[in-house]
Write an enzyme that holds these catalytic residues in place. Structure first.
Site, PDB file in Angstrom:
ATOM      1  N   ASN A 230      13.629  -1.339  -4.724  1.00 51.28           N
ATOM      2  CA  ASN A 230      12.228  -1.780  -4.729  1.00 51.28           C
ATOM      3  C   ASN A 230      11.922  -2.716  -5.902  1.00 51.28           C
ATOM      4  O   ASN A 230      11.332  -3.779  -5.715  1.00 51.28           O
ATOM      5  CB  ASN A 230      11.319  -0.553  -4.794  1.00 51.28           C
ATOM      6  CG  ASN A 230       9.881  -0.899  -4.522  1.00 51.28           C
ATOM      7  OD1 ASN A 230       9.551  -1.389  -3.439  1.00 51.28           O
ATOM      8  ND2 ASN A 230       9.009  -0.701  -5.494  1.00 51.28           N
TER       9      ASN A 230
ATOM     10  N   ILE B  48       2.357  21.009 -22.353  1.00 48.86           N
ATOM     11  CA  ILE B  48       2.641  20.073 -23.445  1.00 48.86           C
ATOM     12  C   ILE B  48       4.151  20.087 -23.638  1.00 48.86           C
ATOM     13  O   ILE B  48       4.735  21.128 -23.982  1.00 48.86           O
ATOM     14  CB  ILE B  48       1.910  20.498 -24.749  1.00 48.86           C
ATOM     15  CG1 ILE B  48       0.400  20.540 -24.514  1.00 48.86           C
ATOM     16  CG2 ILE B  48       2.283  19.581 -25.910  1.00 48.86           C
ATOM     17  CD1 ILE B  48      -0.211  19.257 -23.984  1.00 48.86           C
TER      18      ILE B  48
ATOM     19  N   TYR C 164      14.409   3.423 -14.029  1.00 48.16           N
ATOM     20  CA  TYR C 164      13.165   2.640 -14.053  1.00 48.16           C
ATOM     21  C   TYR C 164      13.234   1.561 -15.150  1.00 48.16           C
ATOM     22  O   TYR C 164      13.023   0.372 -14.881  1.00 48.16           O
ATOM     23  CB  TYR C 164      11.974   3.576 -14.299  1.00 48.16           C
ATOM     24  CG  TYR C 164      10.720   2.822 -14.676  1.00 48.16           C
ATOM     25  CD1 TYR C 164      10.084   2.005 -13.752  1.00 48.16           C
ATOM     26  CD2 TYR C 164      10.196   2.899 -15.970  1.00 48.16           C
ATOM     27  CE1 TYR C 164       8.953   1.288 -14.102  1.00 48.16           C
ATOM     28  CE2 TYR C 164       9.065   2.188 -16.320  1.00 48.16           C
ATOM     29  CZ  TYR C 164       8.452   1.380 -15.381  1.00 48.16           C
ATOM     30  OH  TYR C 164       7.343   0.659 -15.736  1.00 48.16           O
TER      31      TYR C 164
ATOM     32  N   ALA D 127       3.864  -5.353  -8.513  1.00 42.07           N
ATOM     33  CA  ALA D 127       4.381  -4.421  -7.511  1.00 42.07           C
ATOM     34  C   ALA D 127       5.724  -3.808  -7.923  1.00 42.07           C
ATOM     35  O   ALA D 127       6.716  -4.522  -8.062  1.00 42.07           O
ATOM     36  CB  ALA D 127       4.547  -5.147  -6.173  1.00 42.07           C
TER      37      ALA D 127
ATOM     38  N   ASN E 170       1.508   2.490 -23.340  1.00 36.82           N
ATOM     39  CA  ASN E 170       0.871   3.485 -22.461  1.00 36.82           C
ATOM     40  C   ASN E 170      -0.489   3.023 -21.952  1.00 36.82           C
ATOM     41  O   ASN E 170      -1.506   3.195 -22.631  1.00 36.82           O
ATOM     42  CB  ASN E 170       0.765   4.823 -23.191  1.00 36.82           C
ATOM     43  CG  ASN E 170       2.122   5.480 -23.342  1.00 36.82           C
ATOM     44  OD1 ASN E 170       3.004   4.937 -24.009  1.00 36.82           O
ATOM     45  ND2 ASN E 170       2.311   6.607 -22.697  1.00 36.82           N
TER      46      ASN E 170
ATOM     47  N   LEU F  99       0.815  -1.226   0.000  1.00 36.99           N
ATOM     48  CA  LEU F  99       0.000   0.000   0.000  1.00 36.99           C
ATOM     49  C   LEU F  99       0.846   1.274   0.000  1.00 36.99           C
ATOM     50  O   LEU F  99       0.353   2.350   0.333  1.00 36.99           O
ATOM     51  CB  LEU F  99      -0.999   0.012   1.178  1.00 36.99           C
ATOM     52  CG  LEU F  99      -2.012  -1.143   1.172  1.00 36.99           C
ATOM     53  CD1 LEU F  99      -2.947  -1.039   2.383  1.00 36.99           C
ATOM     54  CD2 LEU F  99      -2.837  -1.165  -0.108  1.00 36.99           C
TER      55      LEU F  99
END
Ligand code: UFG
Length: 350
Positions: A113, A227, A162, A95, A191, A57
């Site tokens: 993580n 934008i 990432y 996750a 996306n 969470l």
């Protein structure tokens, strides 16, 4: 959500588990309180699977999961995961932290993580003898691709921690296939967008960085959205992306589970529609759906944005028999707008 609760706390439903010889498959979902995880959990329950959700969470929302199916555990607590994996047929692993910009500011957090958390999960799975995994990967593993649409065998050159964290996990999975017999499907998301308003599930990131919720917020608040660049080498100068409705993306996970449970080999698949749309096209769709003008300003390019990211999704369609059914841009925006309005009404209720 409907369903009878068994002693283990998992929901049992009467719907038949389609083609499998054994009884209802037992699925553990990590990150099932998040955006794509909660939608997939919902669809798994609709299909009659037994599901248990593990989520700490930290980014997910408790209300996205039926309370009796949720275990609040951090993935790095290997010992706490092990008992939850007993009797599990497959894990669907969402996750992770997902913000590209944040990963550039805090790379250690992302490696800890996303890589460390996955490693702990894989160790617990090995202990429990669980041999099937569906993994949330990302188009960010391609970096700035040379070929559009992007095939799965395009060069892998992430430009953010990432993207790198997801690629490292893909590489670990290749080794575990060979040395542990772990069969996995990595889905490289393009996306994800849209919502399932009738289930009360949709996108609620904090802070929000994604285009469609930000366009809707601008329409609603009157505050202009930025934008990021109009000088890209694309027809209207704005970036092109492959927008896939979250329910179609969730279906790709179910197709991947079917494939693995029927003995499919490990593989990596692009999860996109194969069709690209520019930021300006998305903005027009938002104006058509909401009936209002989007206030906006042109801002400098956002570091790390590729001009165009569109999936070659032939492998997903061919191998997993998947096809998008709700990814029309108007449908996406309509669902996102409906969800946005009901979430806002809920938030302002005393
Ligand atoms: N954009 C804007 N203004 C905003 C937000 C976004 O112009 O306020 C533009 C971006 O520059 C980009 C497009 O809208 O051209 C889409 O941006 P998003 O942030 O919605 O999505 P991204 O394509 O940047 O990121 C998505 C996933 C990531 C994943 C990446 C793969 O959200 O998790 O695709 O490249 F890493």
């Amino acid at each position: 959500m409907p369903g009878q609760t068994t002693r283990s706390g998992r929901a049992r439903r009467r719907a038949p588990a389609r083609r499998y010889n054994r009884i209802v498959p037992n699925i553990l979902v990590t990150g099932g309180a998040g955006y794509i995880g909660s939608l997939t959990t919902y669809q798994l329950l609709q299909r009659g699977f037994e599901v248990l959700v593990v989520d700490d969470l930290s980014r997910g929302h408790r209300q996205n999961v039926p309370p009796h199916l949720l275990r609040v555990v951090h993935l790095q607590e290997t010992a706490a995961l092990a008992p939850l994996l007993a009797g599990v047929d497959a894990v669907v692993h969402f996750a992770a932290f997902i913000a590209v910009g944040e990963s550039a500011r805090e790379p250690e957090l992302y490696f800890s993580n996303n890589v460390g958390g996955t490693l702990s999960l894989l160790a617990a799975m090995a202990r429990a003898g669980v041999k099937r995994l569906v993994f949330s990967s990302t188009a960010a593993v391609y970096g700035n691709p040379e070929t559009i649409p992007i095939p799965e065998d395009a060069p892998l050159a992430p430009v953010s921690p990432y993207g790198e964290s997801k690629l490292i996990v893909e590489r670990m999975l290749r080794q575990l296939d060979e040395f542990r017999g772990l069969r996995s499907v990595a889905l490289r998301y393009f996306n994800a967008c849209g919502a399932l308003p009738e289930a009360g599930l949709g996108e609620q990131h904090e802070p929000e960085t994604h285009l469609i919720p930000l366009l809707l917020r601008a329409v609603d608040s009157g505050e202009p959205v930025k934008i990021f660049g109009e000088d890209y080498p694309t027809p209207d100068g704005t970036c092109i992306r492959d927008y896939i409705h979250v329910t179609d993306l969730a279906q790709a996970h179910l197709a991947a589970l079917d494939y693995l449970l029927e003995g499919g080999a490990s593989g990596v698949f692009n999860a996109g529609t194969g069709r690209g749309q520019s930021v300006m096209e998305v903005m027009r769709a938002v104006e058509e759906v909401t009936g209002r003008k989007v206030p906006y300003v042109i801002a400098p390019r956002r570091p790390g944005d590729a001009a165009e990211l569109v999936a070659d999704s032939a492998k997903l369609r061919r191998t997993l028999g998947w096809k998008p059914v709700r990814s029309d841009l108007h449908r996406i925006v309509q669902d996102a707008w409906e969800f946005y309005q009901s979430a806002r009404a809920g938030a302002s209720r005393p």
